[in-house]
Design a protein around this motif. Structure first.
Motif, PDB file in Angstrom:
ATOM      1  N   ALA A 103      42.233  13.955  -7.004  1.00 22.58           N
ATOM      2  CA  ALA A 103      41.807  13.791  -5.611  1.00 22.58           C
ATOM      3  C   ALA A 103      41.194  15.082  -5.075  1.00 22.58           C
ATOM      4  CB  ALA A 103      42.996  13.373  -4.755  1.00 22.58           C
ATOM      5  N   LYS A 107      37.269  15.671  -3.742  1.00 15.88           N
ATOM      6  CA  LYS A 107      36.919  16.242  -2.446  1.00 15.88           C
ATOM      7  C   LYS A 107      35.987  17.433  -2.609  1.00 15.88           C
ATOM      8  CE  LYS A 107      37.117  16.833   2.013  1.00 15.88           C
ATOM      9  NZ  LYS A 107      36.276  15.953   2.863  1.00 15.88           N
ATOM     10  N   ASN A 120      37.564  10.025   2.010  1.00 13.05           N
ATOM     11  CA  ASN A 120      38.980  10.382   1.970  1.00 13.05           C
ATOM     12  C   ASN A 120      39.511  10.095   0.576  1.00 13.05           C
ATOM     13  OD1 ASN A 120      41.610  11.035   2.572  1.00 13.05           O
ATOM     14  ND2 ASN A 120      42.067   9.067   3.536  1.00 13.05           N
ATOM     15  N   SER A 122      42.067   9.301  -0.952  1.00 13.37           N
ATOM     16  CA  SER A 122      43.406   8.749  -0.756  1.00 13.37           C
ATOM     17  C   SER A 122      43.938   8.134  -2.042  1.00 13.37           C
ATOM     18  CB  SER A 122      43.351   7.671   0.331  1.00 13.37           C
ATOM     19  OG  SER A 122      42.500   6.615  -0.071  1.00 13.37           O
ATOM     20  N   SER A 123      45.190   7.703  -1.999  1.00 16.33           N
ATOM     21  CA  SER A 123      45.781   7.048  -3.168  1.00 16.33           C
ATOM     22  C   SER A 123      45.055   5.737  -3.465  1.00 16.33           C
ATOM     23  CB  SER A 123      47.272   6.786  -2.924  1.00 16.33           C
ATOM     24  OG  SER A 123      47.452   5.992  -1.761  1.00 16.33           O
ATOM     25  N   TRP A 125      41.795   5.207  -2.953  1.00 12.15           N
ATOM     26  CA  TRP A 125      40.558   5.570  -3.652  1.00 12.15           C
ATOM     27  C   TRP A 125      40.849   5.871  -5.108  1.00 12.15           C
ATOM     28  CZ3 TRP A 125      39.744  10.041  -6.358  1.00 12.15           C
ATOM     29  CH2 TRP A 125      38.468  10.183  -6.918  1.00 12.15           C
TER      30      TRP A 125
END
Length: 525
Positions: A103, A107, A120, A122-123, A125
């Motif tokens: 993650a 980013k 984002n 996120s989990s 994604w």
């Protein structure tokens, strides 16, 4: 009356099997009966052959293609492509990758590629990313993943047989591979003041180019670097004839070299250069180019010289870290030399870090990375082929402490440089590390203080003062000398008969003038 046919959803593996059987000559009708689908579906699979194969090659071979049924793309396709390339590289290198690391890297790439949107990592994604590419759950929990040693061993054997069968010499065997280079990055604890680290004055580097190194197994024929950037003709190229650059330059929007660009490079540059080299050596103009098999590369059948004597061969998946020659320290060495040269250039000019990084252009980076590639020794390249040719690296010992020596030398000099006293060998060594530094390097933001803008205005000579400085009876200032040097460099870039060494000498003179100008400015304050 026949009943309605039951809807069948094929997996990617099923589609690959159908493609293979079509190539073997099995009819559309027979395949439609075997798989319980319509003939039109079989025809659609043939039509989308290249897309299906490319998708399968980018997925995890152990579980992705056997279960996945759709090829639904991500909202951020470019980010998705970069991430799967990065993930596969970590996997083949045996580097543990956790969900948190994945993650964080996503980013970073989102920011580094200058993408827009509300992303984002996120989990949710992460789950969808793993599903899209068939990544097993264990791969996201820090489990150390290794390259496929069995596949690597089998390929080495078959490749050696191919070389013997075709009677190829090391001079006729080439390897090429690409890597991303954040050319405007600096070690986060080296050239910026510690007080600046937590401010908005620094941001992640968005300046990225792709470089591709290509050389033969002897290391004696190194083709000019292939460099790919996003701009067709960057602002820094103004007045520059692209044919006079020390690299072959292409432009595209994608994060990795696309098929059209690679094919153009292969046909218009690689083949002619290899033919010319082999002819000079009195060898048959016959060669093979060894490549990874990422989605960006065209099929083997599409890459060959007109006479069919120069061809390509692809490595199997997940063996890059084990046997891909350019990944056996060659690309990493180029990056180390580039970054060492960058720091040396900064120290030679002796100017403020903000000004140095603001003045640094992609054209400067291209000359610097070209110089770095020229410094890679033939023995380094020869040794990189040792797993494919175990007996070929005789008398080709490589100094394994080369990076450490560079780091130690630069750290010593930097510790005696203003505003860099806090640097240490570990900082430089981490920056040299081609796998870890890109996500931690920083450049100064474009914003300037009023003081910086005032200095910039003072450095730009007015037309009146320029006329005075051009008078040979007057004292020539550093400002005028610098301007003349810049103009002469622009002139050389427009000429097609100038040697690279001449341009490098002039660039060295420009560095000396900038340093003198810095010293004079300090005395005046």
């Amino acid at each position: 009356m026949l009943g309605k046919r039951k809807r069948v959803v094929l997996t990617i593996k099923d589609k690959l099997d159908i493609i293979k059987k079509l190539e073997e000559g099995i009819s559309f009708k027979k395949l439609s009966v075997v798989y319980g689908i319509g003939e039109s579906t079989v025809r659609d699979i043939k039509k989308n052959k290249e897309r299906i194969i490319n998708y399968a090659n980018s997925s995890d071979p152990t579980s992705g293609v056997s279960k996945r049924k759709s090829m639904k793309s991500s909202t951020y396709e470019e980010l998705d492509r970069v991430m799967i390339e990065w993930f596969n590289q970590q996997k083949t290198d045996g580097i543990p990758v956790s969900g948190t690391i994945c993650a964080k890297q996503a980013k970073f790439f989102f920011d580094a590629l200058g993408m827009e949107g509300d992303f984002n990592a996120s989990s949710g994604w992460l789950t969808r990313f793993k599903q899209r590419h068939g990544i097993p759950k264990a791969a996201g929990k820090g489990t150390k993943l290794k390259g496929d040693e069995t596949a690597a061993s089998e390929f080495c054997g078959s490749f050696q047989e191919f070389v013997e069968r075709e009677n190829l010499q090391p001079e006729q065997i080439y390897g090429a591979d690409q890597t991303g280079l954040f050319w405007k990055c600096l070690p986060s604890r080296t050239l910026t003041l510690e007080t600046e680290q937590s401010t908005s004055g620094c941001r992640s580097s968005r300046e990225r180019i792709i470089i591709m190194c290509c050389a033969n197994a002897t290391g004696l024929h190194k083709l000019n670097l292939c460099v790919v950037g996003k701009a067709k003709k960057p602002r820094a190229f103004k007045g520059t004839d692209l044919s006079n650059l020390p690299v072959t330059y292409y432009s595209q929007k994608g994060a990795w070299i696309e098929q059209s660009v690679f094919r153009q490079w292969f046909e218009k540059y690689f083949v002619p250069q290899v033919q010319k080299h082999l002819k000079s050596k009195g060898l048959l103009e016959k060669a093979v180019l060894l490549l990874d098999f990422p989605p960006a590369h065209p099929n083997e059948e599409m890459l060959s010289s007109d006479d069919g004597r120069i061809i390509v061969k692809y490595l199997p998946p997940n063996v890059t870290s084990l046997i891909q020659p350019m990944s056996q320290g060659v690309l990493a060495t180029v990056k180390r030399y580039y970054r060492a040269g960058l720091l040396q250039k900064y120290m030679d000019e002796g100017i403020d870090p903000k000004i140095f990084w603001k003045n640094l252009t992609v054209l400067d980076a291209i000359y610097e990375v070209s110089r770095a590639w020229s410094m890679v020794k033939s023995s380094t390249i020869t040794k990189a082929w040792k797993k494919l040719f175990p007996g070929n690296e005789e008398n080709s010992g490589m100094n394994i402490d080369e990076g450490a020596i560079l780091a130690a030398n630069l750290a010593t000099v930097l510790q005696n440089t203003e505003e860099c006293e806090h640097v240490d060998i570990e900082t430089i060594d981490q920056w040299f590390d081609s796998r870890s530094n890109d996500s931690s390097c920083q450049v100064l933001a474009d914003s300037e203080s009023a003081e910086d803008q005032t200095k910039a205005a003072e450095q730009k000579p007015s037309s009146k003062s320029r006329k005075t400085e051009l008078n040979p009876e007057k004292h020539i200032s550093h400002k005028a000398a610098l301007e003349w040097t810049e103009n002469l460099l622009d002139y050389l870039e427009q000429q097609d008969d100038m040697l690279l060494s001449d341009k490098l000498v002039l660039r060295r003179l420009r560095t000396i003038i900038r340093k003198k100008q810095k010293i004079q400015n300090n005395k005046n304050h």
